[in-house]
Every structure is written in structure tokens, then in C-alpha cells.
Design an enzyme around this catalytic site. Structure first.
Site, PDB file in Angstrom:
ATOM      1  N   ASP A  10      -0.584  12.065  -0.390  1.00  0.00           N
ATOM      2  CA  ASP A  10      -1.767  12.089   0.459  1.00  0.00           C
ATOM      3  C   ASP A  10      -1.735  10.804   1.275  1.00  0.00           C
ATOM      4  OD1 ASP A  10      -4.225  11.920   1.648  1.00  0.00           O
ATOM      5  OD2 ASP A  10      -5.386  12.212  -0.177  1.00  0.00           O
ATOM      6  N   HIS A  17     -11.302  14.833   2.576  1.00  0.00           N
ATOM      7  CA  HIS A  17     -10.157  15.140   1.720  1.00  0.00           C
ATOM      8  C   HIS A  17      -9.697  16.591   1.870  1.00  0.00           C
ATOM      9  CE1 HIS A  17     -10.023  11.398  -0.488  1.00  0.00           C
ATOM     10  NE2 HIS A  17     -11.316  11.477  -0.784  1.00  0.00           N
ATOM     11  N   TYR A 227      -9.316   4.761 -10.124  1.00  0.00           N
ATOM     12  CA  TYR A 227      -9.272   6.054  -9.450  1.00  0.00           C
ATOM     13  C   TYR A 227      -8.952   5.856  -7.976  1.00  0.00           C
ATOM     14  CZ  TYR A 227     -10.484  10.562  -7.554  1.00  0.00           C
ATOM     15  OH  TYR A 227     -10.420  11.758  -6.893  1.00  0.00           O
ATOM     16  N   LYS A 230      -6.901  12.245  -6.745  1.00  0.00           N
ATOM     17  CA  LYS A 230      -6.336  13.095  -7.778  1.00  0.00           C
ATOM     18  C   LYS A 230      -4.846  13.268  -7.529  1.00  0.00           C
ATOM     19  CE  LYS A 230      -7.771  14.673 -11.604  1.00  0.00           C
ATOM     20  NZ  LYS A 230      -8.130  13.661 -12.575  1.00  0.00           N
ATOM     21  N   ASP A 231      -4.127  13.742  -8.531  1.00  0.00           N
ATOM     22  CA  ASP A 231      -2.669  13.710  -8.490  1.00  0.00           C
ATOM     23  C   ASP A 231      -2.048  14.851  -7.685  1.00  0.00           C
ATOM     24  OD1 ASP A 231      -2.564  11.511 -10.557  1.00  0.00           O
ATOM     25  OD2 ASP A 231      -3.613  13.069 -11.658  1.00  0.00           O
ATOM     26  N   ARG A 264     -14.156  13.856  -6.600  1.00  0.00           N
ATOM     27  CA  ARG A 264     -13.774  12.543  -7.140  1.00  0.00           C
ATOM     28  C   ARG A 264     -12.891  12.648  -8.374  1.00  0.00           C
ATOM     29  NH1 ARG A 264     -18.988  12.048  -5.267  1.00  0.00           N
ATOM     30  NH2 ARG A 264     -19.201  10.579  -3.517  1.00  0.00           N
TER      31      ARG A 264
END
Length: 373
Positions: A10, A17, A227, A230-231, A264
Site C-alpha cells: 500500500d 483506504h 499499527y 492491515k497486512d 483500522r
């Protein structure tokens, strides 16, 4: 031998997002075309799911090859510059290092790589996910390669009857273990049923002696210590001729199983199988999305993709995902929609614990019972 690598990152979201800007995809595709022309790559295509760019590449350098990983890093730096110029959200957020150092391990971008000798016909499905974590592949891989109720070939195909071996990573302790299924099936389920920590990294056919699947297992929060997003994992699965049929590989996603991620990265939500055109999470940064790009690989060339989830047979899974999303959202900030506290370590929970620590005080001891007269 041919290596198929999916390397993703990303490097900036459009809008928020939700997606990748077309200029970034065009820049990545130009870089891939140049690399093919320079014979670094045999073939390559760019794809996206949500706000992640995926470089799908075939080459002859093997896994963890410095020239391939270095090329991907440089490409992501190029797309980051475009994201910064356009003011896109989270520009370069997955690039956790200032300089490339040999390969991408621990640097932020995720990758799945699978090295194989081509069969006369080599069907491969590349799965791209957004707004979830690597453990999201545990249930589908179990069903593809170990569940006869999903994969009839485990019962009726002589080349599959012996079963498969699963390589499982412990992401917290940085250890791995092999489970030989079906003999170790119950032991394996004890671990992979906790997908925040234990993830299936690869699957191998015992009969063919060949690798059948590979996943990305990078956890951004464990790398960065906080954080940062996310992966958004990727996965490669080979199909047919002693491996699960294409329909058996896709079948697990007819059930929109619950995964960690969404807003999140701190909530449980259903994974929705979608066509490429619908791979743009919106509602509460979700539901988490998964796309399936089908290829025939011939002499290293990627023939495709075919959009495998662009099919009405997955409409009920999408409908069910929306229904489950309604149910989960009604919980608001309460579990089980929100992740348990131990999985919120890299969110604001740690800061709240530090700030509120002085306000906690011991409870008064319980009063002793009065003896009866």
C-alpha cells in the site's frame, strides 16, 4: 524452473483506504514492461485489491531473489512519489525502511512466492485480499487441501488421497512447524484456528512432492511495533492434475468466513469474494475483500487473468457477507465485532493503558463474614 512472485504494498490510497489511483497502476505496469523487456522478468502484470498494488511476476531467479525484490522496492518508491504528488492517503505507508537491504523481509511489502516446474497445463489462481491479515487464508487452505467435504479429490483422486503437508508459522515466536495431514489434522487445527498468531505459509503435495500453495505472512504491526495498516495478504494456489480442481480451490470462498481487519484493522468482519471491479472496500473500510485472478502459465507467460469471482455463483456469499456485516456493526465498539484486547496491542489501547494507569486503584478487600451466634 519458474518462480511466480506476488509482491504487494500500500503506497497510497484513493480515496482514503479504498482504492489505488490509475496513475499509480500505470506507473507500475510501465515498470513491469521495462523489466520484461530487460529480461529480468519472463512476464508480469499489475493488479490491485483495495488500496494495495500487487506485482504478479514470473521469473527464473527463485524465491527471495535480490534483483526481483529490489525491482519491486524501486517500483513502490515510484508509486509513492505519485501518491505524494496527488496528496493521496497514507503515501508510502507500507515502506518501513529507508533503504533496500537484500530482500523485502521485514521491510513492509508482503509477498508470496512459489517455485515450480511447469506441467503440460498449469492453472494457477492468485488471490488478493484487502483489509485483513495473513491468517485469513487459514480456513480456505484447510478446506482446499484437507477437508473432503470441500475437496472431493481427497477421496476419489488417487494422486490426492495421501493428503498434503502444511507449513505453519508462529508469527510471534518466529518459528515454523510442518503438519502431515490427515494424520496431524486435529493437531494442526488447534493452531491454525488462532489465525492472529499461527498462519499457513505453504502447502505441499505428498504424492507429487511439489509445492501447491504459498501465502504472504508478513505482519506490519509486528514489524513496525505499531499499527500502520492491515497486512492485506496475497496467496498463490496451483490447481488440477493431482491438486485440487479449480472449482475446489474456489469453493471455500462461497462461505464468507469472519476475519480480523476492517476499520483500522481492529474489527471482525466477513470476507467478501468479489470481482475485480468491486474490490474497493467502502462501508466501515469493508467488508474485507478477496479477488481471484486465474492464469494459465505457459513457458513462464501469464495467460489471463480470468476474473474467477465475477460469477453469479458467488452472489449468495456476497449477500451473506452484507447480512453478517449488518449484524457485526450493531455491536459497535463491543466484542466480538471489535478484536479482543490482546489483539489491540498496536492500536491506541497501549496509550490508553499508560495514560489511565495512575487512576486504577486496588479494590477494597471483601468484608469477612460475621460469625453466627
Amino acid at each position: 524452473m519458474i518462480t511466480l512472485s506476488i509482491i504487494k504494498a500500500d503506497t497510497g490510497g484513493f480515496v482514503g483506504h479504498s482504492s489505488v489511483h490509475p496513475d499509480m497502476l500505470a506507473a507500475a505496469q510501465d515498470a513491469l514492461a521495462t523489466a520484461v523487456g530487460d529480461h529480468l522478468l519472463v512476464d508480469a502484470q499489475v493488479a490491485s485489491c483495495g488500496d494495495d498494488i500487487s506485482l504478479i511476476m514470473t521469473h527464473e531467479h527463485g524465491a527471495d531473489a535480490e534483483p526481483i525484490h529490489s525491482f519491486a522496492w524501486d517500483t513502490f518508491l515510484r508509486t509513492t512519489e505519485i501518491a505524494k504528488r496527488l496528496g493521496l492517503y497514507g503515501a508510502g505507508q507500507d515502506l518501513l525502511s529507508d533503504a533496500f537491504s537484500g530482500n523485502l523481509r521485514g521491510m513492509g511489502p508482503g509477498y508470496a512466492e512459489l517455485e515450480f516446474t511447469e506441467r503440460p497445463s498449469e492453472p494457477i489462481i492468485c488471490f488478493l485480499a484487502d483489509k485483513t491479515e495473513p491468517g485469513a487464508w487459514n480456513l480456505p487452505l484447510y478446506k482446499m487441501f484437507a477437508d473432503p467435504f470441500n475437496t472431493a479429490g481427497l477421496v476419489i483422486d488417487a494422486n490426492m488421497h495421501a493428503g498434503f503437508r502444511f507449513e505453519v508459522y508462529d508469527l510471534h515466536e518466529e518459528k515454523k512447524i510442518w503438519f502431515d495431514c490427515p494424520a496431524d489434522l486435529y493437531e494442526m487445527l488447534m493452531y491454525i484456528g488462532a489465525p492472529a498468531r499461527y498462519v499457513i505459509h505453504s502447502v505441499q503435495s505428498k504424492t507429487l512432492g511439489e509445492q501447491a500453495a504459498a501465502t504472504s505472512t508478513q505482519r506490519l504491526s509486528l514489524i513496525a511495533g505499531k499499527y500502520v495498516g492491515k497486512d492485506d495478504p496475497v496467496m498463490i494456489v496451483r490447481a488440477q492434475s493431482g491438486l485440487p480442481a479449480v472449482g475446489e480451490v474456489l469453493e471455500p470462498f462461497a462461505f464468507p468466513h469472519t476475519v480480523a481487519g476492517c476499520m483500522r484493522g481492529s474489527h471482525h468482519a466477513p470476507m467478501m469474494p468479489v470481482s475485480i471491479g468491486q474490490a474497493h472496500p467502502a462501508r466501515f473500510d469493508g467488508p474485507p475483500r478477496v479477488t481471484a485472478l486465474g492464469f494459465q502459465v505457459r513457458d513462464g507467460k501469464l495467460i489471463g487473468p480470468r476474473d474467477m469471482f465475477d460469477d453469479p455463483s458467488f452472489d449468495r456469499a456476497r449477500s451473506k457477507a452484507n447480512e453478517v456485516m449488518d449484524y457485526m456493526r450493531r455491536h459497535g465498539p463491543f466484542e466480538p465485532h471489535r478484536l479482543p484486547l490482546e489483539d489491540l496491542e498496536y492500536t491506541t489501547m497501549r496509550l490508553l493503558e499508560e495514560r489511565l494507569a495512575p487512576r486504577w486503584e486496588p479494590m477494597a478487600p471483601a468484608s469477612l463474614p460475621v460469625p453466627a451466634k
